[in-house]
Write a protein that holds these residues in place. Structure first.
Motif, PDB file in Angstrom:
ATOM      1  N   GLY A  74      -1.692  58.463 -93.050  1.00  0.00           N
ATOM      2  CA  GLY A  74      -2.910  58.435 -93.843  1.00  0.00           C
ATOM      3  C   GLY A  74      -2.907  59.436 -94.982  1.00  0.00           C
ATOM      4  O   GLY A  74      -2.196  60.443 -94.956  1.00  0.00           O
ATOM      5  N   SER A  75      -3.744  59.164 -95.991  1.00  0.00           N
ATOM      6  CA  SER A  75      -3.809  60.029 -97.171  1.00  0.00           C
ATOM      7  C   SER A  75      -4.256  61.440 -96.835  1.00  0.00           C
ATOM      8  O   SER A  75      -3.927  62.386 -97.548  1.00  0.00           O
ATOM      9  CB  SER A  75      -4.781  59.436 -98.202  1.00  0.00           C
ATOM     10  N   PHE A  76      -5.040  61.584 -95.749  1.00  0.00           N
ATOM     11  CA  PHE A  76      -5.570  62.907 -95.455  1.00  0.00           C
ATOM     12  C   PHE A  76      -4.609  63.765 -94.636  1.00  0.00           C
ATOM     13  O   PHE A  76      -4.915  64.915 -94.326  1.00  0.00           O
ATOM     14  CB  PHE A  76      -6.920  62.805 -94.729  1.00  0.00           C
ATOM     15  N   LEU A  77      -3.422  63.225 -94.288  1.00  0.00           N
ATOM     16  CA  LEU A  77      -2.479  64.026 -93.502  1.00  0.00           C
ATOM     17  C   LEU A  77      -2.011  65.284 -94.235  1.00  0.00           C
ATOM     18  O   LEU A  77      -2.048  66.378 -93.658  1.00  0.00           O
ATOM     19  CB  LEU A  77      -1.275  63.182 -93.081  1.00  0.00           C
ATOM     20  N   PRO A  78      -1.544  65.204 -95.508  1.00  0.00           N
ATOM     21  CA  PRO A  78      -1.031  66.418 -96.163  1.00  0.00           C
ATOM     22  C   PRO A  78      -2.036  67.568 -96.207  1.00  0.00           C
ATOM     23  O   PRO A  78      -1.708  68.682 -95.762  1.00  0.00           O
ATOM     24  CB  PRO A  78      -0.642  65.921 -97.563  1.00  0.00           C
TER      25      PRO A  78
ATOM     26  N   LEU B 224      -6.976  54.182-105.789  1.00  0.00           N
ATOM     27  CA  LEU B 224      -6.431  55.130-106.762  1.00  0.00           C
ATOM     28  C   LEU B 224      -7.250  56.419-106.774  1.00  0.00           C
ATOM     29  O   LEU B 224      -6.688  57.525-106.744  1.00  0.00           O
ATOM     30  CB  LEU B 224      -6.423  54.498-108.156  1.00  0.00           C
ATOM     31  N   ASP B 225      -8.574  56.296-106.817  1.00  0.00           N
ATOM     32  CA  ASP B 225      -9.431  57.483-106.832  1.00  0.00           C
ATOM     33  C   ASP B 225      -9.316  58.264-105.524  1.00  0.00           C
ATOM     34  O   ASP B 225      -9.410  59.495-105.508  1.00  0.00           O
ATOM     35  CB  ASP B 225     -10.886  57.077-107.067  1.00  0.00           C
ATOM     36  N   TYR B 226      -9.127  57.534-104.432  1.00  0.00           N
ATOM     37  CA  TYR B 226      -8.962  58.152-103.116  1.00  0.00           C
ATOM     38  C   TYR B 226      -7.719  59.041-103.106  1.00  0.00           C
ATOM     39  O   TYR B 226      -7.765  60.206-102.695  1.00  0.00           O
ATOM     40  CB  TYR B 226      -8.833  57.038-102.087  1.00  0.00           C
ATOM     41  N   ASP B 227      -6.606  58.490-103.593  1.00  0.00           N
ATOM     42  CA  ASP B 227      -5.362  59.263-103.631  1.00  0.00           C
ATOM     43  C   ASP B 227      -5.482  60.467-104.556  1.00  0.00           C
ATOM     44  O   ASP B 227      -5.024  61.569-104.237  1.00  0.00           O
ATOM     45  CB  ASP B 227      -4.205  58.376-104.091  1.00  0.00           C
ATOM     46  N   THR B 228      -6.093  60.250-105.718  1.00  0.00           N
ATOM     47  CA  THR B 228      -6.261  61.349-106.674  1.00  0.00           C
ATOM     48  C   THR B 228      -7.089  62.474-106.071  1.00  0.00           C
ATOM     49  O   THR B 228      -6.776  63.657-106.234  1.00  0.00           O
ATOM     50  CB  THR B 228      -6.933  60.831-107.960  1.00  0.00           C
ATOM     51  N   ALA B 229      -8.150  62.088-105.352  1.00  0.00           N
ATOM     52  CA  ALA B 229      -9.018  63.092-104.733  1.00  0.00           C
ATOM     53  C   ALA B 229      -8.265  63.917-103.702  1.00  0.00           C
ATOM     54  O   ALA B 229      -8.431  65.141-103.619  1.00  0.00           O
ATOM     55  CB  ALA B 229     -10.224  62.410-104.084  1.00  0.00           C
ATOM     56  N   PHE B 230      -7.404  63.273-102.915  1.00  0.00           N
ATOM     57  CA  PHE B 230      -6.670  63.998-101.887  1.00  0.00           C
ATOM     58  C   PHE B 230      -5.577  64.879-102.487  1.00  0.00           C
ATOM     59  O   PHE B 230      -5.305  65.964-101.982  1.00  0.00           O
ATOM     60  CB  PHE B 230      -6.078  63.025-100.868  1.00  0.00           C
ATOM     61  N   VAL B 231      -4.951  64.418-103.561  1.00  0.00           N
ATOM     62  CA  VAL B 231      -3.955  65.261-104.235  1.00  0.00           C
ATOM     63  C   VAL B 231      -4.628  66.498-104.811  1.00  0.00           C
ATOM     64  O   VAL B 231      -4.134  67.627-104.675  1.00  0.00           O
ATOM     65  CB  VAL B 231      -3.239  64.462-105.342  1.00  0.00           C
ATOM     66  N   ASP B 232      -5.778  66.299-105.456  1.00  0.00           N
ATOM     67  CA  ASP B 232      -6.524  67.438-106.003  1.00  0.00           C
ATOM     68  C   ASP B 232      -6.971  68.377-104.885  1.00  0.00           C
ATOM     69  O   ASP B 232      -6.924  69.601-105.032  1.00  0.00           O
ATOM     70  CB  ASP B 232      -7.744  66.944-106.784  1.00  0.00           C
ATOM     71  N   ALA B 233      -7.410  67.778-103.765  1.00  0.00           N
ATOM     72  CA  ALA B 233      -7.869  68.592-102.637  1.00  0.00           C
ATOM     73  C   ALA B 233      -6.733  69.438-102.078  1.00  0.00           C
ATOM     74  O   ALA B 233      -6.921  70.625-101.765  1.00  0.00           O
ATOM     75  CB  ALA B 233      -8.438  67.693-101.540  1.00  0.00           C
TER      76      ALA B 233
END
Length: 731
Positions: free
Chosen positions: A235-239, A170-179
């Motif tokens: 992966g989460s970092f794609l966007p 959850l924190d991983y996804d939140t961090a990438f959305v914020d990024a």
């Protein structure tokens, strides 16, 4: 080669713009959101035959009631003092109340005396959730438990944090959305600022933002549509990564066109002719540069790690769309707005070149020294790569102030680091129950392994055919030390204790890291050479020779090692990080080698063009550096700034990527495109383009009038006459 495209696009500009608007609109309307196909589950990206994956499937079959995403609630006093009896009682009451909420996907929350640390610094509560850590419903359950537990402890002496796979996800996804949100504004702002400095024109500044923004929207929709139809995850970092890549290379391609259009206008062409001739000259450069990037990223499709095999084609889709926009949409828009694109600056006024002629002349007058100095800079930078250490700890990618990170630090104050995520040893006997003597022997051997801090009670499947031994490691479960302990000590030890007929499997987060490490090592030996081969072949086709591609590939290899080496020095040596993100070498290779090749292609292609126009070798080098140098510098500055914006992302992996690529792009431009490469051409002369230019000299090329050939040939034949015009304009 692509002159026909330049003529069609400039002639039917309104139609081209209309087609693009229709395509982008259709993709947005038809495609699902990109977030719906994003996954942060690292284990889910491994091949099905890896031991950690096989063990996970066995656990789901043998222990269905206990399978699911794990999480841990960590209770501690706000003042940092040991827990009192009243605190422990309050924790028990809080856990009981949370169980009473019947939160969706929460199977149960358990605590007890054994969950209180011996030093009473913390008390743990194990949370078992139904589903994987990547399920949105599981993440929603984590968020609900966090909110409810925090509310119930408000005003008390206790605080609580939730960590473990589900919470970290959850924190991983939140961090990438914020990024991604931060990067959208920061990258856009940097691009606008740099474009204003370069062109001092309103439309010239807005054009890349609008075009790249449209391409990013279309690319995201296209990737989401493909992933949805073909049933794969990215992966989460794609966007955020695709956003930066498209802003970087998209601005590159648009700058290549804008600089050439401005040059044509300064030589007296009318606006539409200027756009047509500019597009004719840079189309091959844009296509070659884009195809090099596409080929390199498509090589990732051969990776056994699904995280990479889906990343490559996804980014390649975006690059292809950006290439098509650079070859069609950008020239069409420029044909419609004409010289007004540079307003309020005067397009006919000669702007001072960033690369002064005297700098270019210094390179060709002392080519040997330039080669030696450039090579030494690259070699010195590459030296640090020898100290590279991969890091497989996904928790390091989550911001340090995230709840999962803070809770884990609290947990380690009272329990072994491995308590967050035990390693599991599975014993399976398909024909009968596993004998107790076998379980005891394996457990005793595991307990004696260096790096193991203890074992928990064995768990037995309903039919007795599967035994699960939870092993607590002394080190952080994702650390290099823990991976080494499991791969080289624990696994060989327990496997050797099993009798015939009993299968031994090791599972858990640490074993997943072991499998990822082995898979990435295989990819480094296969994917990177294949990507280099693809780039080399494209350079051969573009330059129609073998000498220039050969020394360019040697140079970009040094550049790759230089970027990696400086990143090692910066993060491992200076900042004290335990290692660099394990995918970083692959990503540096793709971004620095593939994307950075743009600038080498731009300069070398311009040198070849000037040679064909009749200039001698060293004159062609000076002219190419003078005319293409500012374009390369401006484009590189924007690309480097785009990646440097990742330093603000707050995500460890993105920060390292941003630093490495920004440094790599700087090396590409200053040490290679404007140093080593033109100096080598000055030394090798026309042999640089052997066999295409073997035996040709400046005397073989004469200025001709445009009436001698058709429109496409006019663009080539007029180059010699343009050389005289440039000298007049500069004078």
């Amino acid at each position: 080669m692509l002159g026909w495209l330049a003529r069609v696009v400039t002639r039917w500009a309104w139609a081209v713009v209309g087609i693009w608007v229709a395509l982008v609109t259709a993709l947005v309307l038809l495609a699902p959101a990109l977030s719906s196909v994003v996954s942060s589950d690292s284990g889910g990206f491994l091949p099905a035959d890896k031991e950690s994956v096989v063990a996970s499937k066995l656990a789901a079959r043998a222990f269905p009631a206990e399978s699911g995403a794990p999480a841990v609630m960590v209770f501690a006093r706000r003042d940092g003092q040991p827990l009192q009896d009243g605190d422990i009682e309050r924790v028990d009451q809080t856990v009981e109340a949370l169980n009473g909420l019947k939160v969706n996907r929460v199977k149960g929350i358990a605590t007890g005396e054994d969950a209180v640390a011996r030093n009473r610094s913390v008390q743990l509560a194990s949370v078992l959730l139904s589903g994987t850590s990547d399920d949105q419903a599981v993440k929603d359950a984590v968020a609900r438990l966090r909110a409810e537990s925090a509310n119930r402890l408000t005003g008390t002496s206790l605080r609580v944090g939730m960590t473990g796979d589900a919470a970290i996800s959850l924190d991983y996804d939140t961090a990438f959305v914020d990024a991604e949100e931060i990067l959208t504004y920061v990258t856009g702002g940097l691009v606008v600022l740099l474009l204003l400095i370069v062109f001092r024109g309103v439309l010239a500044t807005l054009l890349p933002i609008v075009v790249v923004g449209a391409v990013y929207v279309a690319s995201s929709a296209a990737v989401a549509l493909l992933a949805s139809e073909l049933h794969f995850k990215v992966g989460s970092f794609l966007p955020p990564l695709m956003l930066v890549v498209l802003f970087g290379i998209g601005t590159d391609y648009i700058l290549f066109v804008l600089f050439r259009v401005r040059e044509r206008l300064q030589l007296g062409d009318d606006p539409r002719t200027a756009v047509r001739r500019a597009t004719h000259h840079v189309a091959e450069v844009i296509a070659s540069a884009a195809l090099a990037v596409v080929g390199a990223f498509l090589a990732l499709a051969l990776s056994d790690l699904t995280l990479l095999s889906t990343l490559g084609p996804a980014v390649a889709v975006g690059v292809v769309i950006m290439m098509l926009a650079g070859l069609t949409l950008v020239p069409a828009v420029l044909s419609l707005v004409g010289s007004a694109v540079f307003w309020p600056s005067r397009s006919g006024r000669r702007h001072r070149a960033v690369t002064e002629p005297r700098t270019a002349r210094a390179v060709v007058r002392r080519p040997v020294w330039t080669v030696v100095v450039s090579a030494l800079v690259l070699a010195a930078s590459a030296w640090g790569a020898l100290g590279y250490q991969p890091n497989f700890n996904f928790l390091d990618d989550v911001p340090r102030n995230s709840e999962s990170n803070r809770a884990y630090q609290d947990l380690k104050s009272g329990f072994p680091a491995g308590a967050l995520s035990p390693t599991y040893v599975y014993l399976e006997n398909t024909g009968a129950a596993v004998e107790p003597e076998v379980v005891d022997r394996v457990a005793e051997s595991a307990r004696k392994v260096s790096g193991v801090s203890g074992l928990m009670e064995p768990q037995v499947s309903a039919d007795g055919h599967v035994i699960r031994l939870p092993v607590l490691l002394a080190h952080d479960p994702s650390s290099r030390a823990a991976l080494d302990d499991v791969e080289h000590r624990l696994r060989p030890t327990v496997t050797g204790q099993a009798p015939p007929g009993v299968r031994v499997l090791v599972g858990g987060e640490t074993m997943t890291g072991v499998d990822i490490r082995a898979t990435v090592a295989d990819d480094l030996r296969t994917v990177l050479p294949l990507a280099a081969l693809v780039i080399g072949l494209i350079l051969v086709l573009l330059l129609r020779g073998v000498v220039a591609p050969l020394f360019l590939m040697v140079a970009v290899t040094l550049n790759f090692l230089g970027a990696l080496g400086l990143t090692v020095v910066g993060f491992q040596n200076l900042l004290g990080e335990p290692g660099l993100m394990f995918l970083l070498p692959v990503l540096i290779n793709l971004f620095v080698v593939a994307i950075g090749t743009d600038y080498n292609i731009l300069v070398v292609a311009r040198i070849r063009e000037e040679l064909r126009a009749g200039l001698p070798v060293r004159g062609a080098v000076v002219r190419a550096m003078t005319e293409a140098g500012p374009s390369a510098l401006a484009a590189a500055a924007i690309l480097a700034a785009s990646f440097a914006s990742l330093l603000l992302a707050g995500v460890g992996m993105l920060v390292q990527i941003g630093f490495a690529v920004a440094i790599g792009i700087a090396l590409t431009v200053f040490a290679m495109a404007l140093g080593l490469v033109p100096a080598l051409v000055a030394l090798l002369g026309r042999w640089t383009f052997w066999p295409a230019m073997r035996g040709r000299s400046a005397a073989d090329v004469r200025p001709v009038s445009g009436s001698e050939k058709g429109a496409e040939d006019t663009d080539d034949a007029g180059d010699a006459n343009d050389t005289r015009k440039r000298l007049e304009v500069r004078g």
